[in-house]
Design an enzyme around this catalytic site. Structure first.
Site, PDB file in Angstrom:
ATOM      1  CB  THR A  63      -0.883   0.041   1.264  1.00 17.59           C
ATOM      2  OG1 THR A  63      -0.029   0.109   2.382  1.00 17.59           O
ATOM      3  CG2 THR A  63      -1.766  -1.175   1.362  1.00 17.59           C
TER       4      THR A  63
ATOM      5  CD1 TRP B 200     -17.005  14.267  12.620  1.00 12.44           C
ATOM      6  CD2 TRP B 200     -16.869  12.370  11.450  1.00 12.44           C
ATOM      7  NE1 TRP B 200     -16.372  13.350  13.397  1.00 12.44           N
ATOM      8  CE2 TRP B 200     -16.269  12.172  12.727  1.00 12.44           C
ATOM      9  CE3 TRP B 200     -16.892  11.317  10.544  1.00 12.44           C
ATOM     10  CZ2 TRP B 200     -15.702  10.951  13.088  1.00 12.44           C
ATOM     11  CZ3 TRP B 200     -16.335  10.106  10.917  1.00 12.44           C
ATOM     12  CH2 TRP B 200     -15.736   9.929  12.171  1.00 12.44           C
TER      13      TRP B 200
ATOM     14  CD  GLU C 208      -4.858  -2.512   2.542  1.00  9.55           C
ATOM     15  OE1 GLU C 208      -5.333  -2.098   1.463  1.00  9.55           O
ATOM     16  OE2 GLU C 208      -4.208  -1.790   3.316  1.00  9.55           O
TER      17      GLU C 208
ATOM     18  CE  LYS D 229     -12.558  13.597  13.431  1.00 10.15           C
ATOM     19  NZ  LYS D 229     -11.143  13.392  13.285  1.00 10.15           N
TER      20      LYS D 229
HETATM   21  P1  ADP Z   1      -3.285   3.306  -1.270  1.00 11.93           P
HETATM   22  O1  ADP Z   1      -3.928   3.309   0.095  1.00 11.93           O
HETATM   23  O2  ADP Z   1      -2.025   2.584  -1.362  1.00 11.93           O
HETATM   24  O3  ADP Z   1      -3.376   4.601  -2.015  1.00 11.93           O
HETATM   25  P2  ADP Z   1      -5.409   1.749  -2.398  1.00 11.93           P
HETATM   26  O4  ADP Z   1      -5.605   1.817  -3.857  1.00 11.93           O
HETATM   27  O5  ADP Z   1      -5.445   0.448  -1.765  1.00 11.93           O
HETATM   28  O6  ADP Z   1      -4.083   2.384  -2.217  1.00 11.93           O
HETATM   29  O7  ADP Z   1      -6.405   2.761  -1.706  1.00 11.93           O
HETATM   30  C1  ADP Z   1      -7.591   2.358  -1.116  1.00 11.93           C
HETATM   31  C2  ADP Z   1      -8.353   3.561  -0.662  1.00 11.93           C
HETATM   32  O8  ADP Z   1      -8.724   4.381  -1.763  1.00 11.93           O
HETATM   33  C3  ADP Z   1      -9.666   3.240   0.004  1.00 11.93           C
HETATM   34  O9  ADP Z   1      -9.486   2.881   1.351  1.00 11.93           O
HETATM   35  C4  ADP Z   1     -10.441   4.534  -0.161  1.00 11.93           C
HETATM   36  O10 ADP Z   1     -10.087   5.480   0.826  1.00 11.93           O
HETATM   37  C5  ADP Z   1      -9.946   5.032  -1.495  1.00 11.93           C
HETATM   38  N1  ADP Z   1     -10.919   4.704  -2.547  1.00 11.93           N
HETATM   39  C6  ADP Z   1     -10.886   3.699  -3.422  1.00 11.93           C
HETATM   40  N2  ADP Z   1     -11.946   3.747  -4.255  1.00 11.93           N
HETATM   41  C7  ADP Z   1     -12.689   4.817  -3.875  1.00 11.93           C
HETATM   42  C8  ADP Z   1     -13.909   5.403  -4.315  1.00 11.93           C
HETATM   43  N3  ADP Z   1     -14.589   4.927  -5.343  1.00 11.93           N
HETATM   44  N4  ADP Z   1     -14.364   6.488  -3.655  1.00 11.93           N
HETATM   45  C9  ADP Z   1     -13.692   7.015  -2.614  1.00 11.93           C
HETATM   46  N5  ADP Z   1     -12.531   6.516  -2.159  1.00 11.93           N
HETATM   47  C10 ADP Z   1     -12.024   5.437  -2.775  1.00 11.93           C
END
Ligand code: ADP
Length: 545
Positions: free
Chosen positions: A187, A447, A333, A442
Site C-alpha cells: 500500500t 463531520w 488489501e 471536524k
Molecule cells: P493506497 O492506500 O495505497 O493509495 P489503495 O488503492 O489500496 O491504495 O487505496 C484504497 C483507498 O482508496 C480506500 O481505502 C479509499 O479510501 C480510497 N478509494 C478507493 N476507491 C474509492 C472510491 N470509489 N471512492 C472514494 N474513495 C475510494
C-alpha cells in the site's frame, strides 16, 4: 458426511491454460514500450509464460517462494512474466514507478526481491538505485536484443527476449497448494511505512470470479477490455486474471495514458469495457471536449474507482456517449474490488431522480465481500443511508494480515479488517464513502466530508481539480479549505466557486476559503495527497479568523 465432488487447486496459471485452450486465438494487443503496436494471442502468451518459467527456474534460480519484482507498464510481456513466475509457485512483487526512491528501496529490501524485471523506461532509475539494493541478484530488461541498452551499468543485466529464447514452451507447471502466495503489493503508506499485501492463488482466482459477475464488471468473451489501471496497482483491479478467465480480448495501453492515446486505442481496438481512476477519465473527457467530432461507438462500460468518481464524469460519458459508468470501491488489501454501484431490482424500479444519487455512491458488496459499519466501540450501525461509521470488511480475497505481521491493529479478533474509510450504507445496501478517517474535517464536533466538497467543486466551470482539507480554526477546531487547479486558460475565481457551491450543500459545509494552485500533489496510486497538502498549508491563516 463429505460431498463427493472432484477438487483441483485454484491456481492462477489454470486461468491462462483455460484461455489458451478455449480462447487460444483471442488477441492481446499492446502499445509496446518501444513504440509500435504489438499483437499476440492467449495461446502464444501461454507458451511464452511456460518458457519463462522454465528458464527462470534454471537460469535465475527462481523457485517456490522466491520473490521476483516487476516494474513495468501493462503489456503482453508483463502478462507472461506474471503467469510464468506465479506458475512456479514464486511471488510477483509489482513495483509502482511513481513511488519515491526512498519508498522503493524500502519495499524492495523489505520484500527481499531477488530479481527485478524492468521495462526500458526504468533502466535509468535502477542504475541509480541499485547500490541501495544489495540483495537483488540482477535485472531482466523487458525488451529484445535490438533495443537492449548496450552500455547499461545495471547489475547482471539480462535481455528478456534472449532469456526467453532459451526456455521450453512445453514446460509442465509444478503442482502446489492453492493457498501458496503468488503476488505481493505494498500500500502506498500515507501513514507510516508501506505495508505488504500477500495474495494467494486461491484468493486471486476467487476474486477474479467475483469481479466477472454480471453485477460487478460482467466480463465475457465478447468483450474487448482495456485495463488502463496498471498491473502494479492491485492486480489491474483483477483484469489480468478475469480477462483470460473469460476469454476476453485484452488491450494493453503500455506507457501512454494521456487522453489522446487512450482514445486512440479505445476506438481502433473496439474496446467495450475499461477501468481506471477518475484522473484518467478526466483526461479523456478533456480530450473529447476539445475534439467534439470524436465518438465512442463501441465502449459500453467504464469501471471507475480508486478515489471518488465526480458526478460530471458519470454524466458526461453517460449522456453524450451512452457509456454506463460504474462507480466501484476497493483497496489493495481487498485484491482490490469491494463494491460496485450496479442497480438491484429495487433500485432499477426507481425513477431517474431516485436512482441517480444512488448510482453516485460506491455501491454494494458482491458475494465474497462481507461489509459493516461500526461506531468507535465496534457496535454495528444501522443501514439508513445517514449514520456513518468505520467501514469494516471480511472475505476470502481480503487480507488477514500484512506481510511480516505489520499493522496488526487493522485486524480485529473476529477477522474484520478496518478499511480506514468512513461510510454510510443505505436501506438498498449501497455503501457511500464519506471520507478516509484521517481526512474528515471536524467542525465544531460535526463531520464534513472532504470528498463531497471536492465532488461538487469539480462540477464548477473552469475547475480541473479540487481538494478539500481541514485546517485548524480558533472557533470550530477545523474548517474546510478548498484548493483548486483551474483548467488551462480559465479565469474562475473564489466568488464563482462559492456561488456554485451554495445551495448544493449545507451552508456550514461551505469552505471558509478557496485558494488556487498550479498543481495538487498526488500519491503513487494517483490519489490526492492530503498529507502533503496539509503540510503545504501548515502556516495558512484564515482571512477573517
Ligand atoms: P493506497 O492506500 O495505497 O493509495 P489503495 O488503492 O489500496 O491504495 O487505496 C484504497 C483507498 O482508496 C480506500 O481505502 C479509499 O479510501 C480510497 N478509494 C478507493 N476507491 C474509492 C472510491 N470509489 N471512492 C472514494 N474513495 C475510494
Amino acid at each position: 458426511m463429505l460431498g463427493l465432488m472432484q477438487d483441483f487447486p485454484l491456481l492462477v496459471h489454470r486461468v491462462l491454460d483455460h484461455a489458451a485452450r478455449w480462447h487460444g486465438e483471442t488477441e492481446i494487443v499492446s502499445r509496446s514500450v518501444e513504440g509500435p503496436i504489438h499483437r499476440t494471442t492467449y495461446s502464444e502468451i501461454n507458451g511464452r509464460a511456460r518458457a519463462l518459467a522454465s528458464v527462470a527456474a534454471r537460469r535465475l534460480g527462481v523457485g517456490q517462494g522466491t520473490i521476483v519484482a516487476t516494474m513495468a507498464w501493462n503489456t503482453w510481456r508483463h502478462l507472461e512474466i506474471w503467469y510464468g513466475i506465479m506458475g512456479l509457485g514464486a511471488v510477483v512483487h509489482t513495483l509502482n514507478p511513481r513511488l519515491f526512491a526512498d519508498q522503493l528501496d524500502y519495499i524492495i529490501n523489505h520484500a527481499g526481491d531477488q530479481w527485478i524485471f524492468v521495462d526500458l523506461s526504468f533502466v535509468g532509475l535502477f542504475e541509480k538505485l541499485q547500490d541501495r539494493l544489495p540483495r537483488v541478484k540482477g535485472f531482466v530488461v523487458m525488451t529484445d536484443a535490438a533495443h537492449m541498452p548496450a552500455a547499461t551499468t545495471l547489475r547482471n543485466p539480462v535481455c528478456y527476449e534472449e532469456l526467453l529464447a532459451q526456455g521450453d514452451a512445453g514446460f509442465a507447471w509444478p503442482q502446489f497448494d492453492e493457498n501458496t502466495a503468488c503476488g505481493l503489493c505494498y500500500t502506498s503508506g500515507t501513514t507510516g511505512n508501506p505495508k505488504g499485501v500477500v495474495y494467494s492463488h486461491r484468493s486471486n482466482v476467487l476474486h477474479a470470479l467475483m469481479v466477472s459477475l454480471p453485477d460487478v464488471k460482467a466480463i465475457s468473451s465478447r468483450d474487448a477490455v482495456m485495463p488502463v489501471v496498471p498491473m502494479f496497482h492491485a492486480n489491474a483491479w483483477s483484469l489480468a486474471f478475469s480477462c483470460p478467465m473469460n476469454g476476453a480480448k485484452m488491450v494493453m495501453p503500455g506507457p501512454k495514458l494521456d487522453g489522446a492515446s487512450v482514445y486512440e486505442l479505445l476506438t481502433s481496438e473496439r474496446v467495450t469495457l475499461s477501468s481506471a481512476v477518475p484522473t484518467v477519465w478526466m483526461m479523456l473527457l478533456q480530450h473529447l471536449e476539445t475534439n467534439p467530432d470524436l465518438h465512442l461507438p463501441d465502449l459500453k462500460r467504464l469501471f471507475i474507482g480508486g478515489s471518488a468518481c465526480p458526478e460530471v464524469i458519470i454524466k458526461f460519458f453517460g449522456e453524450r456517449y451512452g457509456v454506463d459508468v460504474i462507480h466501484g470501491w476497493g483497496m489493495t488489501e481487498m485484491s482490490p474490488i469491494g463494491s460496485a454501484a450496479t442497480p438491484t431490482a429495487a433500485t432499477a424500479a426507481l425513477a431517474e431522480d431516485g436512482w441517480w444519487p444512488i448510482k453516485l455512491k460506491q455501491g454494494r458488496a458482491p458475494f465474497m465481500v462481507d461489509m459493516k459499519i461500526t461506531d468507535d466501540a465496534g457496535q454495528s450501525l444501522p443501514h439508513d443511508g445517514k449514520t456513518f461509521g468505520c467501514l469494516k470488511v471480511k472475505g476470502p480475497a481480503v487480507a488477514r494480515s500484512y506481510f511480516r505481521d505489520e499493522g496488526t491493529q487493522a485486524f480485529d479478533a473476529d477477522g474484520w479488517f478496518d478499511t480506514g474509510d468512513v461510510a454510510t450504507i443505505d436501506p438498498y445496501g449501497f455503501m457511500h464513502i464519506t471520507d478516509r478517517s484521517k481526512d474528515v474535517i471536524k467542525s465544531g464536533g460535526e463531520w464534513i466530508s472532504s470528498i463531497e466538497l471536492e465532488n461538487i467543486a469539480i462540477g464548477c466551470a473552469g475547475v480541473l481539480e479540487a481538494a478539500a482539507i481541514g485546517l485548524p480554526h480558533p472557533k470550530w477546531d477545523e474548517r474546510p479549505l478548498l484548493v483548486i487547479v483551474r483548467k488551462a486558460g480559465a479565469q474562475t475565481c473564489k466568488a464563482d466557486i462559492m456561488a456554485y457551491m451554495q445551495g448544493r450543500i449545507a451552508k456550514w459545509w461551505l469552505p471558509d476559503d478557496v485558494v488556487f494552485v498550479d498543481e495538487i500533489p498526488h500519491t503513487a496510486t494517483g490519489k490526492i495527497s492530503k498529507l502533503a497538502l496539509r503540510e503545504r498549508f501548515r502556516d495558512y491563516r484564515w482571512p477573517c479568523a
